[in-house]
Design a protein around this motif. Sequence first.
Motif, PDB file in Angstrom:
ATOM      1  N   ARG B 152      -9.617 -63.249  25.658  1.00 32.10           N
ATOM      2  CA  ARG B 152     -10.590 -62.259  25.996  1.00 32.10           C
ATOM      3  C   ARG B 152     -12.172 -62.892  26.346  1.00 32.10           C
ATOM      4  O   ARG B 152     -12.768 -62.547  27.602  1.00 32.10           O
ATOM      5  CB  ARG B 152     -10.639 -60.899  25.227  1.00 32.10           C
ATOM      6  CG  ARG B 152     -11.182 -59.678  25.971  1.00 32.10           C
ATOM      7  CD  ARG B 152     -10.885 -58.535  25.085  1.00 32.10           C
ATOM      8  NE  ARG B 152     -11.092 -58.599  23.901  1.00 32.10           N
ATOM      9  CZ  ARG B 152     -10.129 -58.334  22.886  1.00 32.10           C
ATOM     10  NH1 ARG B 152      -9.103 -58.145  23.230  1.00 32.10           N
ATOM     11  NH2 ARG B 152     -10.609 -58.386  21.536  1.00 32.10           N
ATOM     12  N   VAL B 153     -12.439 -63.411  25.538  1.00 33.23           N
ATOM     13  CA  VAL B 153     -13.823 -64.105  25.557  1.00 33.23           C
ATOM     14  C   VAL B 153     -13.888 -64.904  26.687  1.00 33.23           C
ATOM     15  O   VAL B 153     -14.919 -65.039  27.393  1.00 33.23           O
ATOM     16  CB  VAL B 153     -14.079 -65.204  24.283  1.00 33.23           C
ATOM     17  CG1 VAL B 153     -15.309 -65.909  24.499  1.00 33.23           C
ATOM     18  CG2 VAL B 153     -14.547 -64.026  23.032  1.00 33.23           C
ATOM     19  N   LEU B 154     -12.800 -65.939  27.062  1.00 35.85           N
ATOM     20  CA  LEU B 154     -12.986 -66.753  28.024  1.00 35.85           C
ATOM     21  C   LEU B 154     -12.804 -66.169  29.521  1.00 35.85           C
ATOM     22  O   LEU B 154     -13.477 -66.222  30.385  1.00 35.85           O
ATOM     23  CB  LEU B 154     -11.926 -67.766  27.983  1.00 35.85           C
ATOM     24  CG  LEU B 154     -11.857 -68.747  26.908  1.00 35.85           C
ATOM     25  CD1 LEU B 154     -10.406 -69.563  26.662  1.00 35.85           C
ATOM     26  CD2 LEU B 154     -12.901 -69.813  26.868  1.00 35.85           C
ATOM     27  N   ARG B 155     -11.926 -65.095  29.487  1.00 37.50           N
ATOM     28  CA  ARG B 155     -11.620 -64.381  30.767  1.00 37.50           C
ATOM     29  C   ARG B 155     -13.005 -63.718  31.308  1.00 37.50           C
ATOM     30  O   ARG B 155     -13.205 -63.628  32.057  1.00 37.50           O
ATOM     31  CB  ARG B 155     -10.363 -63.279  30.491  1.00 37.50           C
ATOM     32  CG  ARG B 155     -10.107 -62.761  31.865  1.00 37.50           C
ATOM     33  CD  ARG B 155      -9.088 -61.551  31.506  1.00 37.50           C
ATOM     34  NE  ARG B 155      -9.764 -60.554  30.794  1.00 37.50           N
ATOM     35  CZ  ARG B 155      -9.170 -59.738  29.815  1.00 37.50           C
ATOM     36  NH1 ARG B 155      -7.590 -59.597  30.179  1.00 37.50           N
ATOM     37  NH2 ARG B 155      -9.595 -58.752  29.432  1.00 37.50           N
ATOM     38  N   PRO B 160     -11.335 -70.049  33.645  1.00 36.27           N
ATOM     39  CA  PRO B 160     -10.149 -70.226  34.011  1.00 36.27           C
ATOM     40  C   PRO B 160      -8.889 -69.938  33.087  1.00 36.27           C
ATOM     41  O   PRO B 160      -8.856 -70.970  32.109  1.00 36.27           O
ATOM     42  CB  PRO B 160      -9.671 -71.375  34.792  1.00 36.27           C
ATOM     43  CG  PRO B 160     -10.881 -72.153  34.358  1.00 36.27           C
ATOM     44  CD  PRO B 160     -11.910 -71.366  33.889  1.00 36.27           C
ATOM     45  N   VAL B 161      -8.550 -68.707  32.782  1.00 37.09           N
ATOM     46  CA  VAL B 161      -7.330 -68.771  31.873  1.00 37.09           C
ATOM     47  C   VAL B 161      -5.894 -67.939  32.561  1.00 37.09           C
ATOM     48  O   VAL B 161      -6.206 -67.427  33.563  1.00 37.09           O
ATOM     49  CB  VAL B 161      -7.708 -67.772  30.544  1.00 37.09           C
ATOM     50  CG1 VAL B 161      -8.465 -68.447  29.698  1.00 37.09           C
ATOM     51  CG2 VAL B 161      -8.269 -66.631  31.109  1.00 37.09           C
ATOM     52  N   ALA B 328     -20.112 -73.678  25.061  1.00 29.64           N
ATOM     53  CA  ALA B 328     -21.416 -72.932  24.771  1.00 29.64           C
ATOM     54  C   ALA B 328     -21.293 -71.521  24.377  1.00 29.64           C
ATOM     55  O   ALA B 328     -21.795 -70.773  23.760  1.00 29.64           O
ATOM     56  CB  ALA B 328     -22.159 -72.966  26.428  1.00 29.64           C
ATOM     57  N   LEU B 329     -20.207 -70.919  25.168  1.00 29.49           N
ATOM     58  CA  LEU B 329     -19.587 -69.727  24.630  1.00 29.49           C
ATOM     59  C   LEU B 329     -19.260 -69.314  23.104  1.00 29.49           C
ATOM     60  O   LEU B 329     -19.531 -68.412  22.652  1.00 29.49           O
ATOM     61  CB  LEU B 329     -18.248 -69.312  25.649  1.00 29.49           C
ATOM     62  CG  LEU B 329     -17.654 -68.017  25.937  1.00 29.49           C
ATOM     63  CD1 LEU B 329     -19.039 -67.491  26.749  1.00 29.49           C
ATOM     64  CD2 LEU B 329     -16.843 -68.056  26.991  1.00 29.49           C
ATOM     65  N   PHE B 330     -18.820 -70.560  22.718  1.00 31.73           N
ATOM     66  CA  PHE B 330     -18.753 -70.446  20.983  1.00 31.73           C
ATOM     67  C   PHE B 330     -19.663 -70.931  20.326  1.00 31.73           C
ATOM     68  O   PHE B 330     -19.545 -71.128  19.135  1.00 31.73           O
ATOM     69  CB  PHE B 330     -17.245 -71.379  20.914  1.00 31.73           C
ATOM     70  CG  PHE B 330     -15.949 -70.491  21.438  1.00 31.73           C
ATOM     71  CD1 PHE B 330     -15.600 -69.334  20.428  1.00 31.73           C
ATOM     72  CD2 PHE B 330     -15.458 -70.670  22.554  1.00 31.73           C
ATOM     73  CE1 PHE B 330     -14.405 -68.760  20.999  1.00 31.73           C
ATOM     74  CE2 PHE B 330     -14.258 -70.101  23.009  1.00 31.73           C
ATOM     75  CZ  PHE B 330     -13.836 -69.054  22.130  1.00 31.73           C
ATOM     76  N   GLY B 331     -21.106 -70.657  20.969  1.00 38.31           N
ATOM     77  CA  GLY B 331     -22.083 -70.894  19.939  1.00 38.31           C
ATOM     78  C   GLY B 331     -22.583 -72.203  19.720  1.00 38.31           C
ATOM     79  O   GLY B 331     -23.207 -72.684  18.796  1.00 38.31           O
ATOM     80  N   TYR B 350      -6.748 -74.640  34.094  1.00 38.42           N
ATOM     81  CA  TYR B 350      -6.615 -73.447  33.177  1.00 38.42           C
ATOM     82  C   TYR B 350      -6.662 -73.946  31.845  1.00 38.42           C
ATOM     83  O   TYR B 350      -5.991 -74.788  31.227  1.00 38.42           O
ATOM     84  CB  TYR B 350      -4.958 -72.507  33.207  1.00 38.42           C
ATOM     85  CG  TYR B 350      -4.900 -71.900  34.530  1.00 38.42           C
ATOM     86  CD1 TYR B 350      -5.395 -70.673  34.737  1.00 38.42           C
ATOM     87  CD2 TYR B 350      -4.252 -72.730  35.708  1.00 38.42           C
ATOM     88  CE1 TYR B 350      -5.139 -70.031  36.005  1.00 38.42           C
ATOM     89  CE2 TYR B 350      -4.022 -72.132  36.726  1.00 38.42           C
ATOM     90  CZ  TYR B 350      -4.496 -70.761  36.887  1.00 38.42           C
ATOM     91  OH  TYR B 350      -4.397 -70.387  38.333  1.00 38.42           O
ATOM     92  N   VAL B 351      -7.409 -72.986  31.088  1.00 36.43           N
ATOM     93  CA  VAL B 351      -7.557 -73.270  29.506  1.00 36.43           C
ATOM     94  C   VAL B 351      -6.527 -72.535  28.841  1.00 36.43           C
ATOM     95  O   VAL B 351      -6.286 -71.540  28.963  1.00 36.43           O
ATOM     96  CB  VAL B 351      -8.926 -72.640  28.706  1.00 36.43           C
ATOM     97  CG1 VAL B 351      -8.930 -73.023  27.429  1.00 36.43           C
ATOM     98  CG2 VAL B 351      -9.977 -73.316  29.688  1.00 36.43           C
TER      99      VAL B 351
END
Lengths: 364, 392
Positions: B152-155, B160-161, B328-331, B350-351
């Motif tokens: 959810r966080v990535l999307r 790209p997931v 960056a998204l994960f701090g 895709y991740v």
Amino acid sequence: MSIDENLSTFAGKPVRDYDPEQGIRDPTGTVYRLRIAYDDYDNYLNARKPAKRSAVSAGESTGFWGNVARLFGAKPPATANQQPAAAEPEEQAPDDEPFVELLAQFTADFAARDVPALVVGDWGQAGAMNDSCSAVRALVAHADRLPNLRALFLGDIMMEESEMSWITHGDLSPLYAAFPRLEHLQIRGAEKLSLGDLTLPGLKTLIIESGGLGSKVVQQVFEANLPNLEHLELWLGTDDYGGDTTVEDLEPLLDGVLFPKLSYLGLRDYESVDALAQAIGSAPILDRIKVLDLSLGNLSDEGGEALLASPKIRQLEKLDLHHHYLSDDMIAKFKALGIEVDLSERQEADEDGDEIYRYIAVSE
Amino acid sequence: MTVTSTAPIVILGNPAENRTAFFQQALQARGLPPAEVISYLDLAADLELPAKVLSAGGVVRIESPGRDFAYYRQMLRCGAEAAAREEGPRLSPREIEDYTPRKGELLFPRQWYLGFRALLEQMERATAGRNLRFTISPDAVAVMFCKRQTHRVLRDAGLPVPATLGPVSGFDELLAAMERAGMPRVFVKLAHGSAASGTVALAASNGRFQAYSTVEMVEDGGQLLLFNSRRQPQYRDPAQVKRLIDALCRHRTHVEAWVPKAGVDGCTCDLRVLVINGEPAHAVLRKSHTPITNLHLGGQRDTAEPLRARMSPAAWAALEETCRKTAALFGHPLQVALDIAVTPDFRRHYVLEVNAFGDLLQGITHEGLTTYEQQVEALEGWMDGVPCPVVE
């Protein structure tokens, strides 16, 4: 064995994915592969929702959901319920499959007229019952723009995209009149495959790769008019995947009356290769061919013994047995035959109690 | 080079794990004092321990609790209360103590996760206001140990997931969701699994199924037990596939599209990229003949080169950019590891996974440094960096 990589060469030339932005830069030195990327097809389906979505799997009562319902008593999903009689809407609708558009772009390039070979990759969710019919129709419709096409690979599709035994085709016969100069025809997948009346006077190579080749298709091959065929490869597979071809079914071929110019015979990936080995040792066909390819199967010492007992085997230039279950003793005997024998990729049988399992290569 | 030697480092982990030793060796090689190690067991026994041990201004490195069953058992204990408030399989505190583990058995991953998360939260609480820096925040670790949340966080960030089907309770629901979404090929993963535990690559077509898995089903006195298997069993019989999926779904799963992966050297492959201080560093290509590429399941390792050589510079740059954005998204952790699939046409990616503890990559170096040495090397620059807000 699974197919885990796309072709890197075909018809003796390097293969590259066709990129419309780049165009056909090297029509004769490079073989282009036309493929629809997973996400492009997904976007296409999303744009067409729901009509096409339901057609993908709920097209017929014997389809995925029909079977699921029978197996589990499951309620068919809503999409299937809402459109019970919307049979094959894509038949009437204009063919807007992404592959059709990609091929139109490819053939709109003036250089397409010089292209001697073409690879068709995943035409869009090939692993989900989306058959090759619209791709074949598109090829036929654009045939006048591919006047030099001599080699065609239909279905360069990897395990990551579809199980080999699930790659679905249809009637390929319109291709023959459209591409009369074909010398090499290679097909991967045999689900719903029909060759029709196969007449191609110039065809030298015919290869059908499958996890299971039905006897009907084999029959069509034997009835084909291919006076110049030199290389025939049939991946006969296993009954589990529709490969119901018996050794008796192969008799017309073994009798040696078909394909007068045949020099390479591949009866590969065959679950009944031991029985075939018994029958082929005295077969007239061995008097005419140079290479016998029984690779990818589950050949054991039983079949090995039968082959060794045949004096005709020694007349071959090459015997390809790779992917086999032969013992060390047997391997030594083959090595002493005096002809080239490929004995690589020896397999170990699985034992489960009293049962011994010898799997063919494409058993997925 | 001068690494800040005034910042004492504390590892929360398992002192007996080789991961811990490797990081200590990297510190020593740089002439730095060894880190103090708090084990998860110590933390569980004394929730105020961090406050006693940690000094202000220090650095805390959260490590994997590892494979020791004593640690697994401890997580189950810590998660017992939260698990009891939910539906689903669980062990009571009593059952936990009586439990004799069978090798490879797949045990209550949800309860394990709840316990692990509780300890991470405790770590955060106990260190609040002490001006500490986590090399990866407890929050971020907790998110990464839930595949649903990570997806959810990535999307939501536009990365790209593979598309997801959302939660499903069992096989019938899964099939209905696959049909609705027009998604005939999916990966079913345990929401809280690691090392590909409880993973199934499922293809469905024309009433037939093909399931590649890492799970062995064993019938024991009328009870179905699940075991992690390195053999990668395959299931085709619809009844077996149903049993398997139903059993996994009881433990909570994450389902996403099986995006086809590129083939290289006759193998299917994906790429593990270790991102250190925001920059892609070590990379390992995992090549396999099955859809599940993990190295401990028989995947062969290679450098990224064969894959990179097939990609355009722009496609490779986009992949690296995804790595940076994910970090960056994960701090902005000191390290985070991504598993990335490149599509068969080598154009997109895709991740597939984000790993909090994906840095145990032995035998490879980047700029001449091991994964651990590179992290120590990057430590000072990382500490000078601007901390980014942590995700929910």
